[in-house]
Scaffold this motif. Structure first.
Motif, PDB file in Angstrom:
ATOM      1  N   VAL A  31       9.955  18.576  -0.697  1.00 37.22           N
ATOM      2  CA  VAL A  31       9.270  18.836  -2.298  1.00 37.22           C
ATOM      3  C   VAL A  31       9.657  17.762  -2.714  1.00 37.22           C
ATOM      4  N   GLY A  32      11.252  17.151  -2.411  1.00 34.82           N
ATOM      5  CA  GLY A  32      11.466  15.693  -3.198  1.00 34.82           C
ATOM      6  C   GLY A  32      10.970  15.060  -3.158  1.00 34.82           C
ATOM      7  N   GLU A  33      10.061  14.825  -2.036  1.00 35.25           N
ATOM      8  CA  GLU A  33       9.850  13.340  -1.926  1.00 35.25           C
ATOM      9  C   GLU A  33       8.504  13.456  -2.341  1.00 35.25           C
ATOM     10  N   ALA A  34       7.273  14.244  -2.497  1.00 38.03           N
ATOM     11  CA  ALA A  34       6.339  15.010  -3.024  1.00 38.03           C
ATOM     12  C   ALA A  34       7.417  14.500  -4.767  1.00 38.03           C
ATOM     13  N   TYR A 158       7.591   4.468   2.402  1.00 37.21           N
ATOM     14  CA  TYR A 158       8.187   3.657   0.986  1.00 37.21           C
ATOM     15  C   TYR A 158       7.036   3.794   0.554  1.00 37.21           C
ATOM     16  N   ALA A 159       6.298   2.679   0.702  1.00 33.96           N
ATOM     17  CA  ALA A 159       4.843   2.320   0.509  1.00 33.96           C
ATOM     18  C   ALA A 159       3.658   3.497   0.403  1.00 33.96           C
ATOM     19  N   ALA A 160       3.915   4.090   1.358  1.00 35.86           N
ATOM     20  CA  ALA A 160       2.944   5.390   0.990  1.00 35.86           C
ATOM     21  C   ALA A 160       3.451   5.961  -0.058  1.00 35.86           C
ATOM     22  N   ALA A 161       4.466   6.719  -0.278  1.00 40.10           N
ATOM     23  CA  ALA A 161       4.430   6.880  -1.797  1.00 40.10           C
ATOM     24  C   ALA A 161       4.852   6.065  -3.471  1.00 40.10           C
ATOM     25  N   LEU A 162       4.879   4.905  -2.943  1.00 36.88           N
ATOM     26  CA  LEU A 162       4.588   4.019  -3.862  1.00 36.88           C
ATOM     27  C   LEU A 162       2.868   4.377  -4.381  1.00 36.88           C
ATOM     28  N   ALA A 163       2.679   4.280  -3.592  1.00 33.39           N
ATOM     29  CA  ALA A 163       1.225   4.063  -3.343  1.00 33.39           C
ATOM     30  C   ALA A 163      -0.148   4.958  -4.783  1.00 33.39           C
TER      31      ALA A 163
END
Length: 437
Positions: A31-34, A158-163
């Protein structure tokens, strides 16, 4: 029966209940990642994505530098040719441990600090290898290099999370291309530097480049991230195994990863031994150039991705595995009378087997990431652990077989592993709907 890649949070009540149950398994970290993705304050620019690609390529290359250097390392440290594959095996074992113990931390800790910290420790590990006075210190350093190289997987997540969601696929593709290029160029770079300045220069140069990239990442990566609920470390690691138990697609594709990467390592690990001996007597630079031949196989990644988007991941996998199996025929003809002393058979085999490998790998990831979008870091860890096991067993097995059965024995081993992969795919294949379905 659940199809591979089928969404579990679909419209039916049982499916929704199942999705809710699985969310509790993934836990607060998912959940935190989302929330981190939704709270993203700084868009990922093209330049930053390229920096991620460079950092990934440099980190993953550390795992492969030693392959064309095994003969020199064996002579310097008095290691027999039958056991010099331990250098690769120890590195892959370290990488496997890092996948399990370090990659999931991206769901808990500040990723900027984690990435920079692992990069700095990687500099120390590379210096240990470059300055190793004994074989024992060398093996310890190589294990640490493999352990810390998993920063690659943290960078991709991390790249996927920032994009931004609409450009996430493009960003991940850019970063992943850095990984492929790093793997393919590692042998060429290490062979060239070894011929010019000695094998230790390879790791000294990589340590310097890693330090520079770590400093740049310190300046570029966002300093703040959205707060994520805490989760016990033991529970985080345990959830990786829970996913392997609960997700058939992850188990199936992880076993395929073990087989295909074991087969490719059986080829690459001992290849320097016959090529550096008469009648070929190639230099390290020339042996390393075979990595460039494998670059043509990277085209398989794009085609497999398009087929997977149309629900043809299983068909792409079957064709790719058949290509890998067939590739061992021209590879086995190295030095035979049919080809004289020509290397064309080996070149053709390297191109086609890498094409099959990349196609299968992309199809695997395409199916796995559809299962639990909120747990991609741990899905990646579970999948890549099997990749590391395959590389480790392939490297030590191939050098042992080469010592007793020569190149013919190596090719027989690789073909047998590839044949097992084809049979396993045929026994476990299921229809795969398209992502839209």
């Amino acid at each position: 029966m659940q199809f591979e890649g089928e969404a579990v949070a679909g419209g039916t009540a049982p499916a929704r209940a199942d999705a809710e149950r699985r969310q509790t398994v993934v836990g607060e970290a998912g959940v935190g990642e989302a929330r981190v993705e939704e709270a993203r304050a700084v868009p990922l620019s093209r330049g930053t994505a390229l920096l991620f690609a460079v950092a990934c390529g440099l980190a993953v290359a550390n795992v492969y530098y030693a392959q064309p250097l095994l003969d020199t390392i064996a002579v310097e440290f008095g290691i027999s040719r039958a056991t010099v594959g331990l250098v690769i095996t120890v590195t892959q074992v370290g990488y496997g441990l890092g996948l399990l113990l370090l990659v999931p931390l991206g769901d808990l800790l500040n990723r900027r600090r984690l990435i920079v910290g692992l990069s700095l420790f990687s500099v120390l590990a590379l210096l240990t290898v470059a300055l190793a006075p004994t074989g024992t210190v060398l093996l310890a350093g190589m294990g640490a290099v493999g352990l810390l190289a998993v920063v690659t997987q943290i960078l991709v997540a991390y790249a996927a999370a920032l994009a931004h969601p609409c450009e996430r696929g493009s960003v991940v593709g850019t970063v992943t291309s850095g990984i492929i290029i790093g793997i393919l160029l590692a042998r060429t770079i290490s062979g060239t530097l070894s011929d010019l300045f000695g094998w230790r220069s390879v790791y000294l140069a990589s340590a310097g480049a890693t330090l520079v990239v770590a400093v740049v990442l310190t300046k570029v990566l966002p300093r703040r991230e959205a707060r994520r609920p805490s989760m016990p470390y033991a529970r985080l690691i345990g959830s990786v195994f829970t996913l392997l138990v609960e997700e058939p697609v992850l188990r199936t594709r992880a076993i395929l990863a073990l087989l295909i990467f074991s087969a490719i390592t059986v080829l690459w690990t001992p290849m320097v031994l016959p090529l550096s001996a008469p009648p070929f007597s190639l230099s390290h630079t020339e042996v390393g150039l075979f990595g460039l031949a494998g670059a043509m196989g990277a085209a398989g990644a794009a085609s497999a991705g398009r087929l997977a988007d149309r629900g043809q991941a299983q068909r792409a996998t079957g064709v790719a595995l058949a290509i890998m199996l067939a590739s061992w025929l021209p590879i086995a003809l190295l030095g035979r009378s049919l080809w004289g002393h020509s290397l064309w058979g080996l070149i053709i085999g390297v191109v086609t087997i890498d094409f099959g490998l990349q196609s299968t790998h992309v199809a695997n990831q395409s199916l796995i990431y559809r299962v639990r979008p909120e747990a991609r870091s741990r899905l990646t860890a579970g999948y890549m652990i099997f990749y590391s096991i395959g590389c480790a067993t392939g490297s030590i097995g191939s050098t042992l077989v080469y010592a007793h059965g020569g190149w013919t024995g190596v090719c027989a081993l690789g073909a047998a592993i590839s044949a097992v992969a084809v049979v396993f795919w045929a026994l476990t294949r299921r229809p795969t709907p398209s992502p839209a379905a």
